[in-house]
Design a protein around this motif. Structure first.
Motif, PDB file in Angstrom:
ATOM      1  N   PHE A   1      35.378  69.848  54.747  1.00  0.00           N
ATOM      2  CA  PHE A   1      35.777  69.340  56.066  1.00  0.00           C
ATOM      3  C   PHE A   1      35.256  67.924  56.258  1.00  0.00           C
ATOM      4  O   PHE A   1      35.995  67.035  56.720  1.00  0.00           O
TER       5      PHE A   1
ATOM      6  N   HIS B   1      34.871  80.066  65.456  1.00  0.00           N
ATOM      7  CA  HIS B   1      35.469  78.877  66.053  1.00  0.00           C
ATOM      8  C   HIS B   1      35.338  77.706  65.093  1.00  0.00           C
ATOM      9  O   HIS B   1      34.219  77.332  64.721  1.00  0.00           O
ATOM     10  N   ARG B   2      36.485  77.144  64.694  1.00  0.00           N
ATOM     11  CA  ARG B   2      36.495  76.027  63.755  1.00  0.00           C
ATOM     12  C   ARG B   2      37.579  75.029  64.176  1.00  0.00           C
ATOM     13  O   ARG B   2      38.694  75.417  64.531  1.00  0.00           O
ATOM     14  N   MET B   3      37.243  73.752  64.125  1.00  0.00           N
ATOM     15  CA  MET B   3      38.222  72.714  64.424  1.00  0.00           C
ATOM     16  C   MET B   3      39.278  72.681  63.328  1.00  0.00           C
ATOM     17  O   MET B   3      38.964  72.709  62.134  1.00  0.00           O
ATOM     18  N   SER B   4      40.539  72.596  63.727  1.00  0.00           N
ATOM     19  CA  SER B   4      41.625  72.547  62.752  1.00  0.00           C
ATOM     20  C   SER B   4      41.771  71.146  62.176  1.00  0.00           C
ATOM     21  O   SER B   4      41.319  70.152  62.769  1.00  0.00           O
ATOM     22  N   ASP B   5      42.416  71.045  61.025  1.00  0.00           N
ATOM     23  CA  ASP B   5      42.666  69.738  60.418  1.00  0.00           C
ATOM     24  C   ASP B   5      43.544  68.873  61.309  1.00  0.00           C
ATOM     25  O   ASP B   5      43.363  67.647  61.369  1.00  0.00           O
TER      26      ASP B   5
END
Length: 223
Positions: free
Chosen positions: A135, A97-101
């Motif tokens: 990031f 799970h990673r926040m998108s740009d």
């Protein structure tokens, strides 16, 4: 950085999570202020406090900080007492799970559009360093480019410290992040509970991360 807003660049300063600016005035005592909120002069300090009072009075909205978990519950440790790691099961179709740009930019822009005496971002997890340093370089680039002249921005960062190195520490120091490092005391206690996915203790790696923060002048505390 100053070139981003040549007229009056945003300040990136340290601030405790959940700053309460309500019912404050320049004459009210702030015991944490000199150590944590680093402002160059009294006039700027007073402007922050005065603005905080004015925002609540004129808008009826209390100032608020933003708590961000860009990796959700993902973590590189398996602390024996962790209550949050199981939250990853909320998303059974995805293990990473990673926040998108796109979400990052929308979130920062939306928050900076609100009237705050200090726009305070708290970065937590899971483990936020799993997002990678690039990031957080985008984070400060967006804060610098989107923030209106005179905007005051603060970044707090809570980490287990395992992945910290000189590159991370230099960025934290450059943008005045306040870094919280989780440590459970001496190695014989810490390594009993704060272990990695292979069950190995992490105390020596955490101390190496703290060493990087010290070498590069990044402000930190221990939780």
């Amino acid at each position: 950085f100053a070139a981003a807003c040549a007229e009056s660049p945003p300040y990136l300063v340290n601030s405790p999570f959940g700053c309460d600016f309500r019912a404050r005035s320049p004459s009210a005592p702030f015991p944490w202020f000199p150590a944590i909120l680093r402002i160059a002069d009294d006039a700027t300090r007073n402007r922050i406090l005065e603005t905080g009072d004015a925002i609540q009075y004129t808008t009826g909205m209390n100032p608020f900080s933003l708590l961000v978990k860009p990796t959700s519950a993902d973590c590189n440790l398996r602390c024996r007492y962790c209550f949050y790691l199981e939250k990853a099961e909320i998303y059974p179709d995805s293990r990473r799970h990673r926040m998108s740009d796109a979400v990052l930019e929308r979130m920062i822009a939306s928050y900076l559009e609100t009237k705050q005496p200090c726009h305070a971002f708290g970065w937590q997890g899971g483990e936020p360093t799993l997002m990678g340093l690039d990031f957080f370089k985008r984070v400060t680039d967006l804060q610098s480019s989107i923030g209106r002249p005179g905007t005051i921005v603060a970044n707090g960062f809570q980490t287990n410290g395992v992945l910290l190195d000189d590159d991370w520490a230099k960025h934290f120091a450059q943008y005045n992040f306040l870094v919280g490092v989780s440590v459970d005391g001496p190695a014989k206690i810490h390594d009993r509970f704060r272990v990695d996915a292979g069950g190995r203790g992490t105390h020596s790696r955490v101390l190496a991360g703290i060493g990087a923060l010290r070498r590069n002048g990044a402000e930190f505390n221990v939780l």
